[in-house]
Design an enzyme around this catalytic site. Structure first.
Site, PDB file in Angstrom:
ATOM      1  N   GLY A 145       0.841  -1.208   0.000  1.00  0.00           N
ATOM      2  CA  GLY A 145       0.000   0.000   0.000  1.00  0.00           C
ATOM      3  C   GLY A 145       0.863   1.240   0.000  1.00  0.00           C
TER       4      GLY A 145
ATOM      5  CB  ALA B 232       0.727   4.514  -4.109  1.00  0.00           C
ATOM      6  N   GLY B 233      -0.368   4.725  -0.794  1.00  0.00           N
ATOM      7  CA  GLY B 233      -1.461   5.255   0.014  1.00  0.00           C
ATOM      8  C   GLY B 233      -0.976   6.339   0.969  1.00  0.00           C
TER       9      GLY B 233
ATOM     10  CD  GLN C 148      -0.142  -8.346   1.045  1.00  0.00           C
ATOM     11  OE1 GLN C 148      -0.168  -8.069   2.246  1.00  0.00           O
ATOM     12  NE2 GLN C 148      -0.389  -7.439   0.109  1.00  0.00           N
TER      13      GLN C 148
ATOM     14  N   GLY D 202      -3.101  -2.616   7.965  1.00  0.00           N
ATOM     15  CA  GLY D 202      -4.358  -2.552   7.214  1.00  0.00           C
ATOM     16  C   GLY D 202      -5.500  -3.220   7.960  1.00  0.00           C
TER      17      GLY D 202
ATOM     18  CG  ASP E 222      -5.714   1.477  19.002  1.00  0.00           C
ATOM     19  OD1 ASP E 222      -6.550   2.219  18.471  1.00  0.00           O
ATOM     20  OD2 ASP E 222      -5.280   0.450  18.447  1.00  0.00           O
TER      21      ASP E 222
ATOM     22  NE  ARG F  35      -5.807   7.200  17.336  1.00  0.00           N
ATOM     23  CZ  ARG F  35      -6.354   6.509  16.351  1.00  0.00           C
ATOM     24  NH1 ARG F  35      -6.953   5.345  16.598  1.00  0.00           N
ATOM     25  NH2 ARG F  35      -6.328   6.964  15.117  1.00  0.00           N
TER      26      ARG F  35
ATOM     27  CG  HIS G 261      -6.920  -1.106  15.370  1.00  0.00           C
ATOM     28  ND1 HIS G 261      -6.613   0.032  16.074  1.00  0.00           N
ATOM     29  CD2 HIS G 261      -7.235  -0.688  14.123  1.00  0.00           C
ATOM     30  CE1 HIS G 261      -6.742   1.083  15.294  1.00  0.00           C
ATOM     31  NE2 HIS G 261      -7.133   0.674  14.096  1.00  0.00           N
TER      32      HIS G 261
HETATM   33  P1  NAD Z   1      -5.064   4.371   1.414  1.00  0.00           P
HETATM   34  O1  NAD Z   1      -6.354   3.961   0.791  1.00  0.00           O
HETATM   35  O2  NAD Z   1      -4.585   5.778   1.337  1.00  0.00           O
HETATM   36  O3  NAD Z   1      -3.903   3.443   0.850  1.00  0.00           O
HETATM   37  C1  NAD Z   1      -4.022   2.060   0.738  1.00  0.00           C
HETATM   38  C2  NAD Z   1      -3.141   1.638  -0.413  1.00  0.00           C
HETATM   39  O4  NAD Z   1      -3.128   0.211  -0.413  1.00  0.00           O
HETATM   40  C3  NAD Z   1      -3.650   2.085  -1.783  1.00  0.00           C
HETATM   41  O5  NAD Z   1      -2.634   2.798  -2.447  1.00  0.00           O
HETATM   42  C4  NAD Z   1      -3.998   0.780  -2.488  1.00  0.00           C
HETATM   43  O6  NAD Z   1      -3.747   0.847  -3.885  1.00  0.00           O
HETATM   44  C5  NAD Z   1      -3.062  -0.186  -1.769  1.00  0.00           C
HETATM   45  N1  NAD Z   1      -3.451  -1.596  -1.882  1.00  0.00           N
HETATM   46  C6  NAD Z   1      -4.685  -2.140  -1.895  1.00  0.00           C
HETATM   47  N2  NAD Z   1      -4.609  -3.449  -2.059  1.00  0.00           N
HETATM   48  C7  NAD Z   1      -3.295  -3.766  -2.132  1.00  0.00           C
HETATM   49  C8  NAD Z   1      -2.585  -4.963  -2.304  1.00  0.00           C
HETATM   50  N3  NAD Z   1      -3.223  -6.136  -2.479  1.00  0.00           N
HETATM   51  N4  NAD Z   1      -1.233  -4.927  -2.336  1.00  0.00           N
HETATM   52  C9  NAD Z   1      -0.596  -3.763  -2.194  1.00  0.00           C
HETATM   53  N5  NAD Z   1      -1.212  -2.570  -2.045  1.00  0.00           N
HETATM   54  C10 NAD Z   1      -2.540  -2.580  -2.003  1.00  0.00           C
HETATM   55  O7  NAD Z   1      -5.183   3.879   2.933  1.00  0.00           O
HETATM   56  P2  NAD Z   1      -4.300   4.352   4.175  1.00  0.00           P
HETATM   57  O8  NAD Z   1      -4.907   5.560   4.766  1.00  0.00           O
HETATM   58  O9  NAD Z   1      -2.867   4.346   3.808  1.00  0.00           O
HETATM   59  O10 NAD Z   1      -4.629   3.166   5.196  1.00  0.00           O
HETATM   60  C11 NAD Z   1      -4.206   1.859   4.930  1.00  0.00           C
HETATM   61  C12 NAD Z   1      -4.868   0.878   5.904  1.00  0.00           C
HETATM   62  O11 NAD Z   1      -4.452   1.135   7.231  1.00  0.00           O
HETATM   63  C13 NAD Z   1      -6.397   0.955   5.934  1.00  0.00           C
HETATM   64  O12 NAD Z   1      -6.889  -0.379   6.017  1.00  0.00           O
HETATM   65  C14 NAD Z   1      -6.681   1.674   7.231  1.00  0.00           C
HETATM   66  O13 NAD Z   1      -7.964   1.360   7.732  1.00  0.00           O
HETATM   67  C15 NAD Z   1      -5.592   1.110   8.107  1.00  0.00           C
HETATM   68  N6  NAD Z   1      -5.272   1.864   9.326  1.00  0.00           N
HETATM   69  C16 NAD Z   1      -4.938   1.123  10.418  1.00  0.00           C
HETATM   70  C17 NAD Z   1      -4.588   1.757  11.596  1.00  0.00           C
HETATM   71  C18 NAD Z   1      -4.198   0.963  12.821  1.00  0.00           C
HETATM   72  O14 NAD Z   1      -4.007   1.579  13.873  1.00  0.00           O
HETATM   73  N7  NAD Z   1      -4.050  -0.361  12.765  1.00  0.00           N
HETATM   74  C19 NAD Z   1      -4.587   3.156  11.653  1.00  0.00           C
HETATM   75  C20 NAD Z   1      -4.916   3.886  10.516  1.00  0.00           C
HETATM   76  C21 NAD Z   1      -5.262   3.219   9.340  1.00  0.00           C
HETATM   77  C1  LMR Z   2      -7.589   4.421  13.083  1.00  0.00           C
HETATM   78  O1  LMR Z   2      -7.584   3.858  14.193  1.00  0.00           O
HETATM   79  O2  LMR Z   2      -7.282   5.620  12.936  1.00  0.00           O
HETATM   80  C2  LMR Z   2      -8.015   3.632  11.864  1.00  0.00           C
HETATM   81  O3  LMR Z   2      -7.964   2.261  12.121  1.00  0.00           O
HETATM   82  C3  LMR Z   2      -9.372   4.057  11.417  1.00  0.00           C
HETATM   83  C4  LMR Z   2      -9.807   3.417  10.130  1.00  0.00           C
HETATM   84  O4  LMR Z   2     -10.951   2.927  10.098  1.00  0.00           O
HETATM   85  O5  LMR Z   2      -9.038   3.415   9.156  1.00  0.00           O
END
Ligand code: NAD
Ligand code: LMR
Length: 329
Positions: free
Chosen positions: A12, A14-15, A113, A131, A160, A163, A188
């Protein structure tokens, strides 16, 4: 002799979390100022071009520790020889999607993966799943990597934890640096339980210092547990820089150890401690020693804590049952 580079794979890439994370990894904040890093950026084909743009920017920083950046949409290539795998890319829930659909869509990501990590990762691989749903995605990946010790698969609850530190510091007027032994238990998700009953503020019981059960139940716990949703509401996008920061903290502590007299929180595979069913990836109080996370043992849990831990663990069990029904674990 110069240290060999450590291969760090970020999915991910590019996210938005990827963008906040990669530059910190390349600058040495993940593994320390003496460890060269080779980055592998995994993306889906549609986002490879954007990831290549990020790779150009990484080049343009001229980080002395960065020995190379590869961008790929090939999962096997991305994890070949990987030492640290940061699994950030996931399928977000979109309109009309049921929970089961979300778990299935993520199974389509985390199963291959896990298999690729099993096939090609270095012997010392460490995996952090960011993710969402992070705990269950970690479980799916782990289930498909039978040759990798299960303890190497972890899920991120460090955000968390951070926070909770910040909210407790604001309430007590203390500095976050004075707070120790805070715990996030469970998933989470909004059911997570941030526990201050063993926490200390400058060595004194945090629960006694705060002394306000109403605040704990009605403000502290929901504020921490629903902070992700509050960020989405305010920013129009989910947390990114704070999530990247927490990923750095998690892996840094895993590799370098937690400070004496303190612990942190991480989603790790349960060995049955505290009644959490064996094999679930649940958040626990953990210390890191000798490059391994260990669940802190022997903490007394009052009824208030027990009830909340059980509720979050129940949700984890339901998620495990749902992915088991889909043949994903
Ligand atoms: P985003 O949508 O900006 O980026 C996600 C990226 O993943 C995209 O660029 C997409 O193309 C890529 N992607 C999708 N499927 C893929 C695959 N099979 N292989 C490789 N890349 C792939 O999202 P983000 O804001 O960067 O967040 C990413 C994840 O993290 C989300 O699931 C979000 O909910 C999670 N998150 C978790 C926490 C935590 O505390 N655990 C906190 C914040 C966000
Ligand atoms: C967060 O805790 O900020 C994220 O897990 C929220 C979300 O749903 O991406």
């Amino acid at each position: 002799m110069a240290q060999a580079p450590v291969t760090v794979t970020v999915t991910g890439a590019a996210g938005q979390i990827g963008y906040a994370l990669l530059f910190r990894v390349a600058s040495g904040q993940l593994l320390g100022p003496d460890t060269p890093v080779r980055l592998r950026l995994l993306e889906i084909p549609q986002a490879v071009q954007a990831a290549e743009g990020t790779a150009m920017e990484l080049d343009d920083c001229a980080f002395p520790l960065l020995t190379g950046v590869d961008v790929t949409d090939d999962t096997r290539r991305a994890f070949d020889g990987v030492n640290v795998a940061l699994l950030v890319g996931a399928r977000p829930r979109t309109k009309g999607m049921e929970r089961g659909d979300l778990l299935e869509a993520n199974g389509g990501i985390f199963k291959p993966q896990g298999e690729a990590i099993n096939a090609g990762a270095a012997d010392d691989v460490r995996v952090l799943v960011v993710g969402n749903p992070a705990n269950t995605n970690a479980l799916i990946a782990q289930a498909h990597a039978p040759d990798v010790p299960a303890e190497r698969f972890t899920a991120m609850t460090r955000l968390d934890h951070n926070r909770a530190l910040s909210q407790l510091a604001a309430k007590s007027g203390a500095s976050v640096a004075d707070i120790t032994k805070l715990t996030i238990w469970g998933n989470h998700s909004a059911t997570q339980y941030p526990d201050i009953f063993h926490a200390e503020i400058a060595g004194k019981s945090a629960a006694d210092l705060v002394g306000d059960r109403q605040w704990l139940a009605d403000e502290f716990i929901p504020t921490v547990a629903k902070r992700g949703a509050a960020i989405i509401e305010a920013r129009g996008a989910s947390s990114a820089a704070s999530a990247a920061n927490a990923a750095i903290d998690h892996v840094h502590d895993w590799a370098h150890g937690t400070p004496d007299g303190d612990w942190t929180s991480a989603g790790v595979i349960s060995d049955g401690s505290y009644g959490v069913p064996e094999g679930l990836i649940s958040s626990f109080p953990v210390v890191s020693r000798g490059g391994r996370f260990e669940i802190v043992q022997g903490l007394e849990l009052n009824d208030f804590s027990r009830e909340r831990i059980d509720a979050s663990v129940q949700e984890l069990q339901e998620e495990r049952d749902a992915v088991a029904a889909l043949g994903l674990v």
